[in-house]
Write an enzyme that holds these catalytic residues in place. Structure first.
Site, PDB file in Angstrom:
ATOM      1  N   ASP A   1       0.734  -1.212   0.031  1.00 48.00           N
ATOM      2  CA  ASP A   1      -0.019   0.078   0.085  1.00 48.00           C
ATOM      3  C   ASP A   1       0.960   1.205   0.032  1.00 48.00           C
ATOM      4  O   ASP A   1       0.558   2.307   0.681  1.00 48.00           O
ATOM      5  CB  ASP A   1      -0.823  -0.164   1.205  1.00 48.00           C
ATOM      6  CG  ASP A   1      -1.752   1.064   1.149  1.00 48.00           C
ATOM      7  OD1 ASP A   1      -2.018   1.814   0.331  1.00 48.00           O
ATOM      8  OD2 ASP A   1      -2.818   0.958   2.083  1.00 48.00           O
TER       9      ASP A   1
ATOM     10  N   CYS B   1     -19.043 -14.918  -3.965  1.00 50.69           N
ATOM     11  CA  CYS B   1     -19.975 -14.250  -3.575  1.00 50.69           C
ATOM     12  C   CYS B   1     -21.522 -14.651  -3.729  1.00 50.69           C
ATOM     13  O   CYS B   1     -22.443 -14.597  -2.923  1.00 50.69           O
ATOM     14  CB  CYS B   1     -20.053 -12.881  -3.870  1.00 50.69           C
ATOM     15  SG  CYS B   1     -18.555 -12.037  -2.880  1.00 50.69           S
TER      16      CYS B   1
ATOM     17  N   CYS C   1     -22.881  -7.339   2.918  1.00 50.05           N
ATOM     18  CA  CYS C   1     -22.361  -6.304   3.039  1.00 50.05           C
ATOM     19  C   CYS C   1     -23.136  -5.065   2.503  1.00 50.05           C
ATOM     20  O   CYS C   1     -23.047  -3.848   3.246  1.00 50.05           O
ATOM     21  CB  CYS C   1     -20.894  -6.370   2.259  1.00 50.05           C
ATOM     22  SG  CYS C   1     -20.839  -6.939   0.377  1.00 50.05           S
TER      23      CYS C   1
END
Ligand code: B12
Length: 309
Positions: A128, A182, A188
């Site tokens: 990151d 999924c 979510c």
């Protein structure tokens, strides 16, 4: 140079010894999700993260970062999987311990110095810390799939995972792009109190509690933050995969700092710069700076006036 399978196996053991969970690779190429990223930017879903627009060409093509790049090697490392408190407030699990940027980058640099450098490889390491689409490459390498929440989910380890990457001119054994698991689940999307998750498996940062409590500067919008003081895990807490498969991290640096749960609301709200620096030394929390941290506390107290330490 093409790496032998036997050497790759040795590398797998070496990265585990350094606290990583898994490693897989994909051939370096232009990312196929350029249109998704451009739309995300066009809709201002990156909010005030102007840095994301810089180096967009490089972000979409790792071959522009490392000359002669052949491979993108992606790694996962587990973080703390259970709820974490900062006094009476909720803290994102990834921020329970020390800053992953520093810990994992050091570990990965160490690995590269030991294993890639002697081969004369050209490489760059990311945790990151630069223009690499880490979730995309992890999915391409076969470490997991990008779930509806936008998180990279592994069938073995759930999603409480950090990602790290190496772009290199070595050719290594490649994985297969991971398929989606999924199904029809939308837990979510339904659970996000600020409706931040889009139908494109991306996140509108302007509405995301994680963005607002960590990256955003200035006053907070009038959105329900539940009780999250720094970051947010709601989209992962309701996901069946991390609920079932998350395990504790290999690295003790990611375990919750014991003092956090003991702090009171008064102590947190009364923190000065010295206190803030002491509690959050080498922690991701320092990113909000003291002003952002205190702003978040004021916001939560306004929304939950009955909050007591
Ligand atoms: C900017 C950023 C944020 C922003 C924006 C979030 C976002 N989803 O983009 C904010 C501040 C909100 C944020 C929050 C969080 N973040 Co963040 N963040 C990043 C960062 C720096 C860039 C992400 C990015 O490129 N976004 C742009 C969007 C468009 O890309 P994307 O989310 O990867 O989406 C891809 C998919 O949608 C895919 N896609 C969609 N459709 C299709 C279709 C096909 C066919 C294909 C092939 C692909 C595809 O293409 C997109 C581009 O690659 C990465 C580090 C990195 N350099 O990659 C960490 C990173 C994604 N974050 C991370 C974490 C841990 C978090 C939080 C969990 C922290 C927290 N608890 O508060 C939350 C989770 C919020 C969420 N649901 O995403 C981890 C994720 C690990 C994982 N298991 O996925 C990363 C990888 C950092 C790391 N090195 O560990 N984050």
């Amino acid at each position: 140079m093409i790496l032998a399978d036997a050497t790759w196996q040795k590398w797998q053991a070496a990265i585990r010894a350094r606290g990583f969970r898994a490693m897989a690779a994909a051939p370096a190429a232009r990312a196929q999700c350029g249109e998704t990223v451009r739309q995300w930017l066009a809709q201002s879903h990156h909010a005030d993260m102007a840095w994301f627009e810089r180096n967009l060409d490089k972000r979409l093509d790792p071959r522009l970062v490392v000359e002669g790049a052949q491979s993108v090697i992606m790694l996962t490392a587990a973080y703390w999987p259970k709820p974490v408190q900062l006094g009476p407030f909720k803290l994102a699990r990834y921020a329970a311990g020390s800053d992953y940027h520093e810990i994992l980058k050091d570990a990965l640099m160490g690995f590269c110095t030991e294993h890639l450098q002697p081969l004369g490889a050209n490489y760059r390491v990311y945790v990151d810390t630069g223009p690499l689409l880490e979730r995309y490459w992890a999915q391409q390498a076969g470490l997991g799939w990008i779930g509806r929440s936008g998180n990279l989910i592994s069938r073995k380890d759930g999603s409480y995972l950090f990602l790290a990457g190496i772009i290199t001119d070595l050719k290594v054994p490649y994985g297969e792009p991971h398929r989606d698991f999924c199904g029809t689940c939308r837990a979510c999307i339904d659970a996000c109190p600020t409706e931040a998750i889009t139908e494109q498996r991306t996140v509108d940062s302007k509405r995301c509690i994680s963005y607002l409590t960590i990256e955003h500067r200035g006053p907070l919008p009038n959105l329900p933050f539940d009780n999250w003081l720094f970051g947010c895990d709601i989209c992962q807490e309701v996901c069946p995969w991390p609920q079932k498969f998350a395990t504790e991290p290999e690295r003790s640096e990611f375990e919750p700092r014991p003092v956090y749960a003991q702090l009171t609301e008064e102590q947190l709200a009364g923190a000065d710069a010295i206190q803030f620096a002491e509690w959050f030394r080498r922690s991701p929390i320092k990113r909000t700076k003291l002003a952002g941290f205190l702003r978040n506390i004021v916001h939560l107290k306004q929304k939950n006036p009955k909050l007591k330490a």
